[in-house]
Design a protein around this motif. Structure first.
Motif, PDB file in Angstrom:
ATOM      1  N   TYR A 108      -0.987   1.370  -3.958  1.00 38.37           N
ATOM      2  CA  TYR A 108      -0.755   2.739  -3.487  1.00 38.37           C
ATOM      3  C   TYR A 108      -1.891   3.138  -2.563  1.00 38.37           C
ATOM      4  N   ILE A 109      -1.550   3.607  -1.373  1.00 38.08           N
ATOM      5  CA  ILE A 109      -2.552   4.019  -0.387  1.00 38.08           C
ATOM      6  C   ILE A 109      -2.439   5.527  -0.203  1.00 38.08           C
ATOM      7  N   PRO A 110      -3.428   6.296  -0.690  1.00 35.53           N
ATOM      8  CA  PRO A 110      -3.345   7.759  -0.602  1.00 35.53           C
ATOM      9  C   PRO A 110      -3.823   8.303   0.744  1.00 35.53           C
ATOM     10  N   THR A 111      -3.162   7.890   1.821  1.00 37.58           N
ATOM     11  CA  THR A 111      -3.517   8.383   3.143  1.00 37.58           C
ATOM     12  C   THR A 111      -2.254   8.423   3.994  1.00 37.58           C
ATOM     13  N   GLY A 112      -2.352   8.930   5.206  1.00 37.67           N
ATOM     14  CA  GLY A 112      -1.188   9.147   6.039  1.00 37.67           C
ATOM     15  C   GLY A 112      -0.826   7.978   6.932  1.00 37.67           C
ATOM     16  N   LEU A 113       0.348   8.104   7.538  1.00 37.49           N
ATOM     17  CA  LEU A 113       0.888   7.052   8.395  1.00 37.49           C
ATOM     18  C   LEU A 113       0.031   6.833   9.635  1.00 37.49           C
ATOM     19  N   THR A 114      -0.497   7.889  10.205  1.00 42.78           N
ATOM     20  CA  THR A 114      -1.308   7.751  11.416  1.00 42.78           C
ATOM     21  C   THR A 114      -2.570   6.947  11.155  1.00 42.78           C
ATOM     22  N   THR A 115      -3.208   7.179  10.039  1.00 44.80           N
ATOM     23  CA  THR A 115      -4.409   6.427   9.674  1.00 44.80           C
ATOM     24  C   THR A 115      -4.065   4.964   9.449  1.00 44.80           C
ATOM     25  N   ALA A 144       2.116   0.743   2.250  1.00 42.19           N
ATOM     26  CA  ALA A 144       1.321  -0.457   2.008  1.00 42.19           C
ATOM     27  C   ALA A 144       1.980  -1.682   2.632  1.00 42.19           C
ATOM     28  N   TYR A 145       3.302  -1.764   2.545  1.00 45.92           N
ATOM     29  CA  TYR A 145       3.990  -2.920   3.135  1.00 45.92           C
ATOM     30  C   TYR A 145       3.918  -2.875   4.660  1.00 45.92           C
ATOM     31  N   ASN A 159       5.485 -10.007 -11.472  1.00 48.75           N
ATOM     32  CA  ASN A 159       6.096  -8.856 -12.152  1.00 48.75           C
ATOM     33  C   ASN A 159       5.927  -7.577 -11.337  1.00 48.75           C
ATOM     34  N   GLY A 160       5.631  -7.715 -10.066  1.00 47.77           N
ATOM     35  CA  GLY A 160       5.377  -6.559  -9.218  1.00 47.77           C
ATOM     36  C   GLY A 160       6.657  -5.916  -8.724  1.00 47.77           C
ATOM     37  N   ALA A 161       6.485  -4.915  -7.888  1.00 48.97           N
ATOM     38  CA  ALA A 161       7.622  -4.171  -7.367  1.00 48.97           C
ATOM     39  C   ALA A 161       7.332  -3.721  -5.946  1.00 48.97           C
ATOM     40  N   ILE A 162       8.429  -3.462  -5.219  1.00 45.29           N
ATOM     41  CA  ILE A 162       8.347  -2.915  -3.882  1.00 45.29           C
ATOM     42  C   ILE A 162       9.060  -1.573  -3.906  1.00 45.29           C
ATOM     43  N   ASP A 163       8.360  -0.521  -3.501  1.00 47.82           N
ATOM     44  CA  ASP A 163       8.891   0.832  -3.587  1.00 47.82           C
ATOM     45  C   ASP A 163       9.268   1.308  -2.187  1.00 47.82           C
TER      46      ASP A 163
END
Length: 165
Positions: A108-115, A144-145, A159-163
């Motif tokens: 999880y990346i807590p920042t915006g698309l521009t960054t 993140a992807y 056992n991961g996931a793609i959201d």
């Protein structure tokens, strides 16, 4: 009785003034110690990977204010990185012969698309040096992807996931 109150008030005023002066001296000492803590020289061994983990908010610039270490929760010695620092370090890694590639620790990346777009563009520029980028994550969010898509190899925990939304 009049002299008693005069000496008592003078003593109280002196105590308050000394307390204020000592407080500012203490804050100055802490601030100077915090500013010297950033000046650590890093030496790299050959075949080093630069690890990028964006698990904290990324601001445009990292705070240079030593008082930013003070927070209501206590000492925050792991400050959030600034976008300028991230881009500068990717550029340094591009030109450093000891760095062989970049490892992206995703999630999880807590920042915006521009960054993220700015960081991704710097990673595309990094790849022009012929060095590799590997991304690994236990859970990939859409953001993140998007960042990991610049990597040569993208790994996901079994056992991961793609959201995707």
């Amino acid at each position: 009785m009049k002299d008693f109150f005069k000496f008592m008030l003078a003593s109280m005023l002196g105590f308050i003034l000394i307390s204020v002066i000592l407080f500012f001296i203490f804050v100055g000492l802490v601030a100077s110690l915090a500013s010297f803590a950033d000046k650590k020289e890093v030496t790299l061994e050959p075949n080093t990977l630069l690890t990028i983990k964006l698990d904290k908010p990324v601001y445009d610039r990292a705070p240079k204010d030593p008082m930013a270490l003070f927070s209501p929760e206590g000492w925050d010695l792991n400050q959030s990185p600034g976008l300028n620092d991230i881009l500068k370090n990717i550029e340094k890694a591009k030109n450093d012969v000891n760095i062989k590639g970049i490892y992206l620790d995703m999630g999880y990346i807590p920042t915006g698309l521009t960054t993220i777009r700015e960081i991704r563009q710097a990673l595309v520029d990094f790849k022009t040096s012929g060095k590799f980028i590997i991304a690994y994550g236990e859970v990939y969010t859409q953001l993140a992807y998007f960042l990991a898509s610049v990597a040569d190899k993208v790994y996901l925990h079994p056992n991961g996931a793609i959201d995707f939304r």
